[in-house]
Design an enzyme around this catalytic site. Structure first.
Site, PDB file in Angstrom:
ATOM      1  N   ASN A  32       0.856  -1.187   0.000  1.00 30.47           N
ATOM      2  CA  ASN A  32       0.000   0.000   0.000  1.00 30.47           C
ATOM      3  C   ASN A  32       0.898   1.246   0.000  1.00 30.47           C
ATOM      4  O   ASN A  32       0.789   2.117   0.863  1.00 30.47           O
ATOM      5  CB  ASN A  32      -0.972   0.000   1.180  1.00 30.47           C
ATOM      6  CG  ASN A  32      -2.075   1.032   1.002  1.00 30.47           C
ATOM      7  OD1 ASN A  32      -2.404   1.423  -0.107  1.00 30.47           O
ATOM      8  ND2 ASN A  32      -2.641   1.497   2.097  1.00 30.47           N
ATOM      9  N   LEU A  33       1.765   1.269  -0.992  1.00 27.85           N
ATOM     10  CA  LEU A  33       2.855   2.237  -1.023  1.00 27.85           C
ATOM     11  C   LEU A  33       2.352   3.676  -1.195  1.00 27.85           C
ATOM     12  O   LEU A  33       1.447   3.933  -1.965  1.00 27.85           O
ATOM     13  CB  LEU A  33       3.816   1.889  -2.167  1.00 27.85           C
ATOM     14  CG  LEU A  33       4.403   0.469  -2.116  1.00 27.85           C
ATOM     15  CD1 LEU A  33       5.307   0.228  -3.312  1.00 27.85           C
ATOM     16  CD2 LEU A  33       5.162   0.216  -0.817  1.00 27.85           C
ATOM     17  N   HIS A  37       7.020   5.758   1.368  1.00 31.61           N
ATOM     18  CA  HIS A  37       7.810   4.612   0.885  1.00 31.61           C
ATOM     19  C   HIS A  37       8.662   5.025  -0.314  1.00 31.61           C
ATOM     20  O   HIS A  37       9.816   4.640  -0.422  1.00 31.61           O
ATOM     21  CB  HIS A  37       6.880   3.477   0.414  1.00 31.61           C
ATOM     22  CG  HIS A  37       6.027   2.888   1.495  1.00 31.61           C
ATOM     23  ND1 HIS A  37       4.667   3.033   1.516  1.00 31.61           N
ATOM     24  CD2 HIS A  37       6.343   2.130   2.570  1.00 31.61           C
ATOM     25  CE1 HIS A  37       4.169   2.407   2.556  1.00 31.61           C
ATOM     26  NE2 HIS A  37       5.156   1.844   3.215  1.00 31.61           N
ATOM     27  N   GLN A 155      10.680   1.239  15.999  1.00 35.39           N
ATOM     28  CA  GLN A 155      11.017   0.123  15.112  1.00 35.39           C
ATOM     29  C   GLN A 155      12.431   0.268  14.559  1.00 35.39           C
ATOM     30  O   GLN A 155      13.218  -0.673  14.559  1.00 35.39           O
ATOM     31  CB  GLN A 155       9.992   0.080  13.963  1.00 35.39           C
ATOM     32  CG  GLN A 155      10.411  -0.797  12.800  1.00 35.39           C
ATOM     33  CD  GLN A 155       9.325  -0.978  11.750  1.00 35.39           C
ATOM     34  OE1 GLN A 155       8.356  -1.666  11.983  1.00 35.39           O
ATOM     35  NE2 GLN A 155       9.478  -0.357  10.591  1.00 35.39           N
ATOM     36  N   ILE A 178       7.545  11.725   5.883  1.00 34.66           N
ATOM     37  CA  ILE A 178       6.913  12.512   4.805  1.00 34.66           C
ATOM     38  C   ILE A 178       5.477  12.812   5.249  1.00 34.66           C
ATOM     39  O   ILE A 178       4.769  11.922   5.742  1.00 34.66           O
ATOM     40  CB  ILE A 178       6.926  11.732   3.459  1.00 34.66           C
ATOM     41  CG1 ILE A 178       8.355  11.295   3.103  1.00 34.66           C
ATOM     42  CG2 ILE A 178       6.300  12.553   2.335  1.00 34.66           C
ATOM     43  CD1 ILE A 178       9.346  12.416   2.841  1.00 34.66           C
ATOM     44  N   SER A 187       0.974   7.360   6.185  1.00 34.23           N
ATOM     45  CA  SER A 187       0.961   6.001   6.705  1.00 34.23           C
ATOM     46  C   SER A 187      -0.043   5.195   5.896  1.00 34.23           C
ATOM     47  O   SER A 187      -1.091   5.731   5.484  1.00 34.23           O
ATOM     48  CB  SER A 187       0.513   6.023   8.177  1.00 34.23           C
ATOM     49  OG  SER A 187       0.045   4.749   8.566  1.00 34.23           O
TER      50      SER A 187
HETATM   51  O1  PAF Z   1       7.424  -0.781   8.699  1.00 37.83           O
HETATM   52  C1  PAF Z   1       6.904  -1.743   8.105  1.00 37.83           C
HETATM   53  O2  PAF Z   1       6.245  -1.603   7.096  1.00 37.83           O
HETATM   54  C2  PAF Z   1       7.087  -3.148   8.671  1.00 37.83           C
HETATM   55  O3  PAF Z   1       7.079  -3.136  10.051  1.00 37.83           O
HETATM   56  C3  PAF Z   1       8.330  -3.869   8.146  1.00 37.83           C
HETATM   57  C4  PAF Z   1       9.611  -3.165   8.552  1.00 37.83           C
HETATM   58  C5  PAF Z   1       8.260  -3.944   6.625  1.00 37.83           C
HETATM   59  C6  PAF Z   1       8.378  -5.285   8.688  1.00 37.83           C
HETATM   60  O4  PAF Z   1       7.267  -6.029   8.334  1.00 37.83           O
END
Ligand code: PAF
Length: 281
Positions: A32-33, A37, A155, A178, A187
């Site tokens: 779901n870019l 991303h 994370q 962003i 998100s």
């Molecule tokens: O940030 C994310 O989209 C996820 O937590 C990741 C790092 C791809 C791991 O599944």
């Protein structure tokens, strides 16, 4: 763009890519870019000659009552965006088995104390799941560089620590948050928001900014948290947590006044959890 769906194909493609390029980057995603991303792919290109993107909605990082099944899966749209960005390879495992082949040989990563505070306290096991899948992806792809977004601050700290321990040669790069014009951090989960929720969601960023002003005036973490919490509650927003920490997420002590700090917030709008953060000195 090469499209790869199995571990075997991935092994073969990696060999080929590595033969023809000096540095390979990996941008792990759950699809779901959005522009966030895509900015990570741009960043990856600055550091490497080939960019691999993975799209895998990782079941291990979702709790029982979370949105694993409804998480947006938008492969076709994502592929178009990746082709436009000139991504070299998309790894889209055709089944879970391609990433987690035999459970008994998977290295399950424990995210420890740091994985159980803030978002980890609200989502038990979440960061163990994230670290386990990133460990698998790193083992499989062995990139020179891996790129993550700063919105998921906790994370990226945990991934850096894990990577330092198990993959010291992989360079971890973190791209800035962003935002929409109204300040809302991009998100994949923003697509869950109703029209009304979308109007109030940017208030998280505004409140964090305001909180930093308060903190600079008063140097008082608890006062700042209380003020910002009230601002959010008055807008009808449910607050999960607000924290001011040092840049490794330790509580502040008075000896490090000049060091970089971070104000992190997590809120709920309906069933949607949103997080954001601002780094400051
Ligand atoms: O940030 C994310 O989209 C996820 O937590 C990741 C790092 C791809 C791991 O599944």
């Amino acid at each position: 763009m090469i499209f790869v769906q199995t571990k075997k194909e991935m092994d073969e493609s990696i060999k080929l890519l590595k033969k023809n390029s000096d540095k390979i980057s990996l941008v792990p995603t759950m699809g779901n870019l959005h522009e966030g991303h895509l900015s990570l792919i741009e960043l990856a290109k600055k550091y490497s000659s080939k960019v691999i993107v993975s799209i895998f909605v990782n079941p291990l990082q979702f709790g029982e009552n979370e949105d694993f099944h409804k998480y947006p899966r938008t492969l076709e749209k994502d592929m178009k965006k990746l082709i436009d960005k000139k991504c070299d390879l998309l790894f889209f495992p055709k089944s879970e088995q391609e990433i987690f082949p035999e459970t008994h040989i998977i290295k399950k990563i424990n995210s420890g104390k740091l994985g159980n505070i803030l978002c980890g306290e609200k989502r038990p096991g979440h960061f163990d799941g994230v670290l386990t899948v990133v460990h698998q992806l790193f083992s499989l792809i062995k990139p020179n560089i891996a790129v993550f977004g700063a919105k998921d601050y906790q994370q990226q700290i945990l991934i850096r620590d894990m990577s330092k321990k198990f993959f010291p040669k992989i360079k971890i790069i973190v791209g800035p948050i962003i935002r929409d014009k109204n300040g809302l951090a991009l998100s994949s989960r923003n697509t869950y928001l109703t029209k009304k929720e979308k109007e109030i969601a940017p208030f998280l960023f505004k409140s964090l900014k305001q909180g930093i002003k308060y903190y600079k005036e008063n140097n008082d973490v608890n006062f700042t948290k209380k003020e910002v919490k009230n601002m959010l509650i008055n807008k009808g927003i449910e607050v999960d947590y607000l924290e001011i920490r040092d840049n490794h997420l330790n509580n502040l002590d008075n000896t490090n006044k000049r060091n970089k700090k971070i104000f992190l917030g997590s809120i709920r709008l309906g069933n949607t959890k949103l997080i954001d953060n601002i780094e400051f000195f």
